[in-house]
Design an enzyme around this catalytic site. Structure first.
Site, PDB file in Angstrom:
ATOM      1  N   ASP A  72      11.113  -2.188  -1.638  1.00 63.77           N
ATOM      2  CA  ASP A  72      12.165  -1.170  -1.612  1.00 63.77           C
ATOM      3  C   ASP A  72      11.583   0.196  -1.962  1.00 63.77           C
ATOM      4  O   ASP A  72      10.524   0.300  -2.572  1.00 63.77           O
ATOM      5  CB  ASP A  72      13.285  -1.520  -2.595  1.00 63.77           C
ATOM      6  CG  ASP A  72      12.787  -1.653  -4.029  1.00 63.77           C
ATOM      7  OD1 ASP A  72      11.711  -2.249  -4.222  1.00 63.77           O
ATOM      8  OD2 ASP A  72      13.475  -1.187  -4.967  1.00 63.77           O
ATOM      9  N   GLU A  73      12.290   1.219  -1.554  1.00 61.43           N
ATOM     10  CA  GLU A  73      11.991   2.599  -1.948  1.00 61.43           C
ATOM     11  C   GLU A  73      10.500   2.930  -1.835  1.00 61.43           C
ATOM     12  O   GLU A  73       9.860   3.330  -2.801  1.00 61.43           O
ATOM     13  CB  GLU A  73      12.507   2.841  -3.371  1.00 61.43           C
ATOM     14  CG  GLU A  73      14.026   2.674  -3.455  1.00 61.43           C
ATOM     15  CD  GLU A  73      14.600   2.863  -4.851  1.00 61.43           C
ATOM     16  OE1 GLU A  73      13.848   2.653  -5.824  1.00 61.43           O
ATOM     17  OE2 GLU A  73      15.790   3.203  -4.964  1.00 61.43           O
ATOM     18  N   VAL A  74       9.975   2.792  -0.642  1.00 61.93           N
ATOM     19  CA  VAL A  74       8.558   3.086  -0.386  1.00 61.93           C
ATOM     20  C   VAL A  74       8.445   4.591  -0.126  1.00 61.93           C
ATOM     21  O   VAL A  74       8.355   5.044   1.023  1.00 61.93           O
ATOM     22  CB  VAL A  74       8.017   2.252   0.788  1.00 61.93           C
ATOM     23  CG1 VAL A  74       6.502   2.442   0.924  1.00 61.93           C
ATOM     24  CG2 VAL A  74       8.334   0.779   0.570  1.00 61.93           C
TER      25      VAL A  74
END
Length: 421
Positions: A92-94
């Site tokens: 997530d949230e790269v």
């Protein structure tokens, strides 16, 4: 870390796994493999594996060394979990993906997108997992895929390899939009899906005391989502997340004891299909509380039958209430402080001894009250947490209030030396 400490950590993990099994629970470890890798990429020896130098959390997807690092972490975790059947690989949230120099070169080729770059790395990791552990099921966060078309998802080769977990922690979660997204994943070929809610941590990065109602409302919305899904969508379950930090470098969220009433309320909401009077009664009965809100512990007598950590929760609630009281919040803007102890006056030590001695007395009274409650919190906290956690909690929640008042008192003491014989 010495060998005895490593063995202790290993033994503690194995003990927790055995306890979970005794309660009929399956443990699914989450190991970040792309974004949120601050805990690894903060080390100078691994800086070269960052996607972008100033982004501690995102792995460079072009270096084979990065994949080897991820697989070594996964190998260690799998070996520590005998009989493991499911892994959660995060993803997530790269942040800043595509901003690194190698990524810019890769994206310069016609037709290539950041979406493809993301999917290529995740697919590579998942295929390596399947090669190492052929029967392992893989869960991943969904947020990086939310804007992708069906064609992009299908072309990735990922759809039959992973089970997306869609997270949304808001009390006003958009039911229609969430249902649409889950059904789109299903249409792409991802037939096994998960939801993720929260019982603590998601309010703000620095929240001290959990608000049960906010999290109950989030679960009520997820129940509406589950009831609205088409028959072909297989929603396997919901992960009730409880955050301790937003990322590896951020401050502590609420500690577990103040979050337990919320967790109990969220579980009963899911069991009963709503937070009914019966569900509320179950929570109060199980926790030995007269209210489902942990902040009401301030007006409750904590007894031996209360939930684990109840004493610490009550002490935190009491201290938090004091720290946020109007008297303390507005002390520096008090008429006497602003009128006779302004920064200008303090710098030049221009003080009216009669008034500033009254301010000094009030400041000392506040500090004594805070110190008494803070000492009680620390004493109980170190029974449940390492000393480092207690120290961090105090510096984050108590020091911002105490230090300015201490400075006022010190300035008065210095000023009076020049004004009183």
């Amino acid at each position: 870390m010495c060998m005895s400490q490593k063995k202790l950590c290993r033994d503690e993990v194995l003990s927790m796994l055995e306890f979970a099994r005794s309660k009929g629970m399956e443990v699914i470890p989450l190991v970040q493999t792309f974004g949120h890798m601050e805990f690894v990429l903060k080390h100078q020896s691994l800086w070269h594996l960052r996607e972008e130098p100033h982004c501690l959390g995102t792995l460079n997807p072009h270096k084979e060394e990065g994949v080897k690092l991820v697989m070594e972490m996964l190998k260690q975790v799998v070996e520590l979990h005998p009989g493991l059947s499911t892994l959660h690989i995060g993803a997530d949230e790269v942040y800043m993906l595509g901003e690194g120099e190698e990524s810019k070169l890769w994206l310069a080729s016609p037709g290539r997108t950041v979406e493809q770059l993301f999917l290529a790395h995740v697919t590579k990791v998942v295929k390596a997992i399947k090669e190492a552990w052929p029967t392992m099921s893989v869960i991943m966060w969904d947020d990086m895929m939310r804007g992708m078309s069906l064609d992009t998802l299908r072309a990735s080769g990922l759809v039959e390899l992973v089970q997306p977990m869609l997270w949304d922690y808001n009390p006003d979660l958009d039911v229609g939009q969430t249902v649409s997204l889950l059904e789109r994943y299903c249409s792409a070929g991802m037939s096994d899906l998960w939801a993720a809610s929260s019982f603590k941590g998601s309010t703000t990065v620095y929240t001290c005391v959990t608000t049960t109602q906010r999290h109950v409302e989030n679960h009520a919305q997820w129940l509406k989502v589950a009831a609205s899904l088409s028959a072909g969508v297989n929603l396997k379950g919901i992960a009730i997340t409880g955050w301790q930090r937003y990322d590896h470098m951020s401050v502590l969220c609420e500690l577990m004891p103040v979050g337990l009433p919320s967790l109990a309320a969220c579980l009963q909401t899911l069991i009963h299909g709503q937070f009914s009077a019966e569900a509320q009664g179950k929570v109060k009965e199980r926790l030995g509380m007269s209210s489902v809100e942990v902040e009401d512990l301030e007006r409750t007598c904590v007894v031996d039958s209360s939930f684990p950590g109840a004493k610490l929760a009550k002490l935190i609630v009491e201290l938090n209430s004091l720290l946020n009281s109007n008297d303390l919040r507005f002390f520096e803007s008090d008429m006497f402080v602003r009128g006779w102890l302004s920064p200008y006056q303090r710098q030049r030590k221009m003080m009216n001894p009669l008034i500033t001695k009254q301010i000094h007395s009030q400041a000392s009274s506040y500090l004594a009250a805070i110190q008494q409650k803070a000492d009680a919190v620390r004493e109980e906290m170190v029974r449940l947490y390492p000393e480092s956690t207690a120290q961090e909690w105090m510096e984050e929640h108590v020091s911002p209030v105490v230090v300015p008042i201490q400075k006022i008192r010190e300035d008065i003491q210095d000023g009076l030396k020049m004004m009183v014989p």
